[in-house]
Design an enzyme around this catalytic site. Structure first.
Site, PDB file in Angstrom:
ATOM      1  CG  ASP A 218     -26.791  12.228  18.309  1.00 46.86           C
ATOM      2  OD1 ASP A 218     -26.968  13.418  17.973  1.00 46.86           O
ATOM      3  OD2 ASP A 218     -26.131  11.898  19.309  1.00 46.86           O
TER       4      ASP A 218
ATOM      5  CG  HIS B 259     -29.670  11.194  22.880  1.00 48.43           C
ATOM      6  ND1 HIS B 259     -29.615  11.993  21.756  1.00 48.43           N
ATOM      7  CD2 HIS B 259     -28.414  11.208  23.407  1.00 48.43           C
ATOM      8  CE1 HIS B 259     -28.396  12.470  21.615  1.00 48.43           C
ATOM      9  NE2 HIS B 259     -27.648  12.000  22.600  1.00 48.43           N
TER      10      HIS B 259
ATOM     11  CE1 TYR C 288     -23.382  10.043  18.501  1.00 43.87           C
ATOM     12  CE2 TYR C 288     -21.703   8.336  18.574  1.00 43.87           C
ATOM     13  CZ  TYR C 288     -22.308   9.445  19.124  1.00 43.87           C
ATOM     14  OH  TYR C 288     -21.828   9.968  20.309  1.00 43.87           O
TER      15      TYR C 288
END
Length: 245
Positions: A142, A233, A103
């Site tokens: 991400d 998302h 992340y």
């Protein structure tokens, strides 16, 4: 083997909505922004091996990987305190490859964390290249960055994820280091977004990726955006022509 990566924008929230159940059928599920150190009962009884790495700050960041395969080794973090206290990287080692769940930080409003973000990028690069000396690497998550203009519904290079510095690093990993953007390999002429703003409906970007080291290029069977609601998302599915990692 089927791998899903998904920024769930809160594990407890996505569990309450029932959306998480839709991805637990896959072999490996990488979750970002779990925002908790507690495990919902649904996951505890799922039969999956569960590894998580939470942030020190309560209700912030954190990553979790669920898998049908027992890892040989688990590496939490990058061995850099300023990054690891935010719970951003979780690596599982298997017989044939490494799976990195990451992340990446957001560059922040007014780009206040851009320097932090770029330093994180370079640290991740060093980390995964060292692992790659031993066996192939797949990094999913991400990335909070786009590759080019096609990956965003709007354009302002002063916006987080759209800055030249962030795009340059991501393309460097793909163009110079030999990592495959699996989605673009499978869908060279297709443009989809993996994130959209709840507040500003016209804002959307492709910032979630599965990057596969080139040794595994021929094993990439499919990569697609799953239109599962529940977060800001969408999940990304990567399918490989290997039975187990």
């Amino acid at each position: 083997m089927k791998i899903v990566t998904w920024n769930v924008n809160g594990l407890k929230a996505i569990t309450r909505k029932g959306s998480l159940d839709e991805v637990l059928k896959y072999d490996v599920v990488m979750l970002q922004e779990i925002r908790t150190s507690d495990l919902p009962l649904d996951l505890l009884f799922s039969g999956l091996a569960i590894e998580s790495f939470s942030a020190k700050k309560k209700g912030y960041s954190g990553v979790m990987t669920l898998t049908r395969y027992k890892p040989i080794n688990v590496i939490k973090g990058l061995n850099v305190e300023e990054f690891d206290e935010e719970g951003r990287v979780l690596t599982l080692e298997f017989e044939k490859l490494f799976l990195i769940n990451s992340y990446f930080p957001r560059a922040g409003d007014e780009l206040k964390r851009l320097d932090f973000k770029i330093k994180f990028d370079k640290t991740v690069e060093e980390f995964m290249m060292k692992l790659r000396e031993r066996k192939p690497v797949i990094i999913c998550g991400d990335f909070n960055a786009v590759r080019d203009r096609k990956d965003s519904s709007f354009w302002d290079e002063r916006e987080p994820a759209l800055t030249p510095q962030e795009r340059e690093w991501l393309n460097h990993v793909i163009n110079d280091l030999g990592f495959i953007d699996a989605y673009k390999l499978v869908n060279p002429n297709k443009n989809e977004f993996t994130w959209r703003s709840y507040r500003f409906k016209w804002k959307a970007m492709r910032i979630d990726y599965c990057l596969v080291s080139s040794e595994l290029k021929n094993e990439i069977k499919n990569c697609e955006v799953l239109k599962i609601e529940g977060s800001d998302h969408y999940p990304l599915l990567l399918e490989l022509n290997i039975e187990s990692p």
